[in-house]
Design a protein around this motif. Structure first.
Motif, PDB file in Angstrom:
ATOM      1  N   GLU A 299      -0.522  36.066   7.118  1.00 50.42           N
ATOM      2  CA  GLU A 299       0.836  35.876   6.582  1.00 50.42           C
ATOM      3  C   GLU A 299       1.897  35.988   7.674  1.00 50.42           C
ATOM      4  O   GLU A 299       2.985  35.444   7.548  1.00 50.42           O
ATOM      5  N   THR A 300       1.591  36.736   8.724  1.00 57.25           N
ATOM      6  CA  THR A 300       2.564  36.924   9.807  1.00 57.25           C
ATOM      7  C   THR A 300       2.302  35.961  10.967  1.00 57.25           C
ATOM      8  O   THR A 300       2.847  36.134  12.053  1.00 57.25           O
ATOM      9  N   GLY A 301       1.471  34.935  10.719  1.00 59.41           N
ATOM     10  CA  GLY A 301       1.220  33.911  11.735  1.00 59.41           C
ATOM     11  C   GLY A 301       0.384  34.416  12.898  1.00 59.41           C
ATOM     12  O   GLY A 301       0.455  33.871  13.999  1.00 59.41           O
TER      13      GLY A 301
ATOM     14  N   ARG B 182      -7.407  42.791   3.161  1.00 65.31           N
ATOM     15  CA  ARG B 182      -5.946  43.009   3.088  1.00 65.31           C
ATOM     16  C   ARG B 182      -5.325  42.874   4.478  1.00 65.31           C
ATOM     17  O   ARG B 182      -4.258  42.269   4.646  1.00 65.31           O
ATOM     18  N   LEU B 183      -5.982  43.493   5.463  1.00 59.38           N
ATOM     19  CA  LEU B 183      -5.488  43.427   6.835  1.00 59.38           C
ATOM     20  C   LEU B 183      -5.540  41.993   7.361  1.00 59.38           C
ATOM     21  O   LEU B 183      -4.603  41.504   8.008  1.00 59.38           O
ATOM     22  N   LEU B 184      -6.664  41.338   7.073  1.00 58.14           N
ATOM     23  CA  LEU B 184      -6.844  39.947   7.511  1.00 58.14           C
ATOM     24  C   LEU B 184      -5.733  39.062   6.944  1.00 58.14           C
ATOM     25  O   LEU B 184      -5.098  38.279   7.666  1.00 58.14           O
TER      26      LEU B 184
ATOM     27  N   GLN C  40      -3.847  46.266  17.379  1.00 53.99           N
ATOM     28  CA  GLN C  40      -4.172  47.491  16.633  1.00 53.99           C
ATOM     29  C   GLN C  40      -4.675  47.164  15.220  1.00 53.99           C
ATOM     30  O   GLN C  40      -5.605  47.803  14.720  1.00 53.99           O
ATOM     31  N   LEU C  41      -4.066  46.168  14.582  1.00 50.66           N
ATOM     32  CA  LEU C  41      -4.507  45.781  13.227  1.00 50.66           C
ATOM     33  C   LEU C  41      -5.897  45.147  13.295  1.00 50.66           C
ATOM     34  O   LEU C  41      -6.733  45.361  12.411  1.00 50.66           O
ATOM     35  N   ASN C  42      -6.158  44.382  14.363  1.00 46.96           N
ATOM     36  CA  ASN C  42      -7.502  43.811  14.525  1.00 46.96           C
ATOM     37  C   ASN C  42      -8.534  44.913  14.746  1.00 46.96           C
ATOM     38  O   ASN C  42      -9.660  44.831  14.251  1.00 46.96           O
TER      39      ASN C  42
END
Ligand code: FEO
Length: 179
Positions: A63-65, A56-58, A9-11
């Motif tokens: 950061e979350t691996g 920011r999303l990238l 979803q973030l992608n």
């Protein structure tokens, strides 16, 4: 660690932010073509902001691996009947983006994924500001009107918004005393 659904979803949102940037850059080009230099400057700046939203999303995925995946991006429209139609399209587009952010928030809240829920709060506030900004431009267009010299004055008003925004970005980038 994020769920695969949240990563997907973030992608998807990353691609939407890139599309938004392309849309505003294309609209900026249309404005240059119509000698609307103030609107062109404003939209060019906004295209850059959308890429910042994407980054920011990238970074959050990194950061979350998680792996950020850049998919194909649709081509934006190239022709508009008027500057009124152009800004109506922007306002409608931002409302869609707000719905997408709300959907992400809903998923984060449901999973639950409190880290992503907190991360998304910045986007919730940003969408509020963006809808307010573009609604205010539309209101100015309706107030001034596009007949006669109206278009010139609208372009000047939008240029002021671009200048104000540039000054705000510059001041936010300046370290405050004691930092
Ligand atoms: Fe990234 Fe204009 O919202």
């Amino acid at each position: 660690m994020l769920s695969q659904n949240m990563i997907d979803q973030l992608n998807h949102q990353i691609n939407l932010e890139i599309y938004s940037s392309h849309l505003y850059l294309q609209m900026s080009s249309w404005c240059v073509h119509k000698a609307l230099d103030g609107c062109a400057l404003f939209l060019n700046q906004h295209a850059d902001e959308e890429m910042m939203h994407m980054r920011r999303l990238l970074n959050y995925l990194h950061e979350t691996g998680s792996l950020a995946v850049l998919g194909p991006v649709d081509a934006p429209p190239t022709q508009f009947h008027s500057v009124t139609e152009l800004f109506e399209k922007i306002y409608a587009h931002e409302q869609v983006i707000t719905q997408k952010i709300n959907h992400l928030v809903h998923i984060a809240n449901t999973e639950p994924d409190y880290s992503t829920l907190q991360f998304l709060q910045w986007y919730v506030a940003e969408q509020h500001q963006e809808e307010f900004l573009f609604k205010s431009v539309l209101d100015k267009i309706k107030l001034i009107g596009t007949d006669g010299q109206g278009m010139f004055f609208i372009d000047e008003e939008v240029k002021k918004l671009a200048t104000t925004k540039a000054a705000k970005v510059a001041s936010e980038a300046m370290p405050t005393p004691g930092e």
